[in-house]
Motif scaffolding. Structure first.
Motif, PDB file in Angstrom:
ATOM      1  N   MET A 202     -11.298   7.340  16.278  1.00 19.67           N
ATOM      2  CA  MET A 202     -12.033   6.948  14.961  1.00 19.67           C
ATOM      3  C   MET A 202     -11.328   6.071  14.083  1.00 19.67           C
ATOM      4  N   GLN A 203     -11.942   4.901  13.852  1.00 17.89           N
ATOM      5  CA  GLN A 203     -11.484   3.982  12.868  1.00 17.89           C
ATOM      6  C   GLN A 203     -11.455   4.428  11.296  1.00 17.89           C
ATOM      7  N   SER A 204     -10.439   4.161  10.679  1.00 16.89           N
ATOM      8  CA  SER A 204     -10.806   4.505   9.135  1.00 16.89           C
ATOM      9  C   SER A 204     -11.032   3.233   8.434  1.00 16.89           C
ATOM     10  N   GLN A 205     -11.921   3.435   7.340  1.00 22.20           N
ATOM     11  CA  GLN A 205     -12.385   2.349   6.567  1.00 22.20           C
ATOM     12  C   GLN A 205     -11.067   1.748   5.724  1.00 22.20           C
ATOM     13  N   ASN A 206     -11.180   0.694   5.438  1.00 17.94           N
ATOM     14  CA  ASN A 206     -10.471  -0.074   4.724  1.00 17.94           C
ATOM     15  C   ASN A 206     -10.971  -0.446   3.229  1.00 17.94           C
ATOM     16  N   ARG A 207     -11.848   0.409   3.065  1.00 20.10           N
ATOM     17  CA  ARG A 207     -12.302   0.085   1.773  1.00 20.10           C
ATOM     18  C   ARG A 207     -11.625   0.843   0.776  1.00 20.10           C
ATOM     19  N   LYS A 208     -11.504  -0.085  -0.544  1.00 23.92           N
ATOM     20  CA  LYS A 208     -10.925   0.536  -1.578  1.00 23.92           C
ATOM     21  C   LYS A 208     -11.901   1.331  -2.447  1.00 23.92           C
ATOM     22  N   ARG A 209     -10.984   2.231  -2.968  1.00 21.34           N
ATOM     23  CA  ARG A 209     -11.855   3.121  -3.937  1.00 21.34           C
ATOM     24  C   ARG A 209     -11.322   2.964  -5.376  1.00 21.34           C
ATOM     25  N   ALA A 210     -11.890   2.993  -6.367  1.00 23.14           N
ATOM     26  CA  ALA A 210     -11.499   3.190  -7.632  1.00 23.14           C
ATOM     27  C   ALA A 210     -10.934   4.439  -8.094  1.00 23.14           C
ATOM     28  N   PRO A 211      -9.827   4.477  -8.850  1.00 17.24           N
ATOM     29  CA  PRO A 211      -9.090   5.746  -9.037  1.00 17.24           C
ATOM     30  C   PRO A 211     -10.238   6.716  -9.840  1.00 17.24           C
ATOM     31  N   ALA A 212     -10.025   8.062  -9.498  1.00 16.46           N
ATOM     32  CA  ALA A 212     -10.752   9.086 -10.133  1.00 16.46           C
ATOM     33  C   ALA A 212     -10.962   9.211 -11.403  1.00 16.46           C
ATOM     34  N   TRP A 213     -12.251   9.387 -12.232  1.00 15.92           N
ATOM     35  CA  TRP A 213     -12.237   9.241 -13.753  1.00 15.92           C
ATOM     36  C   TRP A 213     -11.415  10.662 -14.119  1.00 15.92           C
ATOM     37  N   THR A 214     -10.775  10.590 -15.262  1.00 20.13           N
ATOM     38  CA  THR A 214     -10.203  11.681 -15.882  1.00 20.13           C
ATOM     39  C   THR A 214     -11.562  12.298 -16.587  1.00 20.13           C
ATOM     40  N   GLU A 215     -11.351  13.735 -16.800  1.00 12.64           N
ATOM     41  CA  GLU A 215     -11.963  14.431 -17.889  1.00 12.64           C
ATOM     42  C   GLU A 215     -12.375  13.695 -18.989  1.00 12.64           C
ATOM     43  N   ARG A 216     -11.299  13.478 -19.551  1.00  9.50           N
ATOM     44  CA  ARG A 216     -11.479  12.385 -21.082  1.00  9.50           C
ATOM     45  C   ARG A 216     -12.385  11.209 -20.650  1.00  9.50           C
ATOM     46  N   GLU A 217     -12.231  10.566 -19.759  1.00  6.56           N
ATOM     47  CA  GLU A 217     -12.961   9.550 -19.422  1.00  6.56           C
ATOM     48  C   GLU A 217     -14.364   9.679 -19.323  1.00  6.56           C
ATOM     49  N   VAL A 218     -14.752  10.606 -18.609  1.00  5.65           N
ATOM     50  CA  VAL A 218     -16.047  10.993 -18.324  1.00  5.65           C
ATOM     51  C   VAL A 218     -16.681  11.831 -19.776  1.00  5.65           C
ATOM     52  N   LEU A 219     -16.171  12.429 -20.330  1.00  4.33           N
ATOM     53  CA  LEU A 219     -16.380  13.020 -21.609  1.00  4.33           C
ATOM     54  C   LEU A 219     -16.879  11.720 -22.664  1.00  4.33           C
ATOM     55  N   ASP A 220     -15.868  10.740 -22.622  1.00  2.00           N
ATOM     56  CA  ASP A 220     -16.293   9.567 -23.597  1.00  2.00           C
ATOM     57  C   ASP A 220     -17.382   8.683 -22.975  1.00  2.00           C
ATOM     58  N   LEU A 221     -17.579   8.431 -21.552  1.00  2.00           N
ATOM     59  CA  LEU A 221     -18.637   7.720 -21.191  1.00  2.00           C
ATOM     60  C   LEU A 221     -19.948   8.609 -21.453  1.00  2.00           C
ATOM     61  N   ILE A 222     -20.073   9.982 -21.400  1.00  2.00           N
ATOM     62  CA  ILE A 222     -21.240  10.865 -21.925  1.00  2.00           C
ATOM     63  C   ILE A 222     -21.559  10.789 -23.390  1.00  2.00           C
ATOM     64  N   ALA A 223     -20.406  10.530 -24.139  1.00  2.00           N
ATOM     65  CA  ALA A 223     -20.612  10.473 -25.545  1.00  2.00           C
ATOM     66  C   ALA A 223     -21.386   8.993 -25.903  1.00  2.00           C
ATOM     67  N   VAL A 224     -20.719   7.871 -25.093  1.00  2.00           N
ATOM     68  CA  VAL A 224     -21.254   6.545 -25.453  1.00  2.00           C
ATOM     69  C   VAL A 224     -22.687   6.408 -24.798  1.00  2.00           C
ATOM     70  N   TRP A 225     -23.168   7.097 -23.658  1.00  2.00           N
ATOM     71  CA  TRP A 225     -24.422   7.375 -23.099  1.00  2.00           C
ATOM     72  C   TRP A 225     -25.192   7.961 -24.219  1.00  2.00           C
ATOM     73  N   GLY A 226     -24.787   9.084 -24.830  1.00  2.00           N
ATOM     74  CA  GLY A 226     -25.735   9.867 -25.750  1.00  2.00           C
ATOM     75  C   GLY A 226     -26.060   8.831 -27.227  1.00  2.00           C
ATOM     76  N   GLU A 227     -25.157   7.873 -27.317  1.00  2.00           N
ATOM     77  CA  GLU A 227     -25.513   7.068 -28.492  1.00  2.00           C
ATOM     78  C   GLU A 227     -27.057   6.656 -28.592  1.00  2.00           C
ATOM     79  N   GLU A 228     -27.803   6.604 -29.829  1.00  2.00           N
ATOM     80  CA  GLU A 228     -29.194   6.514 -29.915  1.00  2.00           C
ATOM     81  C   GLU A 228     -29.597   5.046 -29.339  1.00  2.00           C
ATOM     82  N   SER A 229     -28.700   3.893 -29.614  1.00  2.00           N
ATOM     83  CA  SER A 229     -28.788   2.552 -29.103  1.00  2.00           C
ATOM     84  C   SER A 229     -28.954   2.339 -27.779  1.00  2.00           C
TER      85      SER A 229
END
Length: 142
Positions: free
Chosen positions: A1-28
């Motif tokens: 079985m061959q491994s994939q050489n695809r780079k993955r972005a680092p996992a998001w922290t809880e704080r990063e996701v909460l900030d993304l959700i906050a931005v997402w929730g802005e009216e604009s």
């Protein structure tokens, strides 16, 4: 079985996701996401806002995380509608419910207190919506 050489972005922290959700929730942002089918420019703005908050996510990363969180919320909500099943939850369900809770409902947008990461409702009302997620682009895990 061959491994994939695809780079993955680092996992998001809880704080990063909460900030993304906050931005997402802005009216604009919600207004733009509601009114446009193609949202590349909106996700670029989200990425810039995240950059202003000290993060380095590009528009694609924000879009993928947005769709993954949205899909997880929708799957959980659908599962909870079935009778005879145990109530389910997913990570950030309560925060996502504030944004995606139900078509036609009016709720308050979210704000993250930058000092302690606590989400709170802001006084303005807005109507939320569930966006279509392209299943082929989404991963099962979040």
């Amino acid at each position: 079985m061959q491994s994939q050489n695809r780079k993955r972005a680092p996992a998001w922290t809880e704080r990063e996701v909460l900030d993304l959700i906050a931005v997402w929730g802005e009216e604009s942002v919600l207004s733009e996401l509601r009114s446009k089918r193609r949202n590349a420019k909106t996700f670029q703005k989200i990425s810039e806002t995240m950059r202003d908050r000290g993060y380095s996510m590009d528009a694609t990363q924000c879009c993928v995380k947005f769709k993954l969180r949205q899909k997880a919320y929708q799957k959980t909500k659908e599962s909870n509608r079935r009778s005879g099943t145990q109530p389910q939850t997913c990570r950030f369900y309560a925060e996502l419910h504030e944004i995606l809770g139900g078509a036609g409902t009016t709720i308050s947008p979210l704000s993250v207190d930058s000092n302690n990461g606590v989400l709170s409702a802001m006084p303005e009302d807005f109507a939320d919506r569930a966006d279509d997620a392209d299943e082929d682009e989404l991963e099962e895990s979040t």
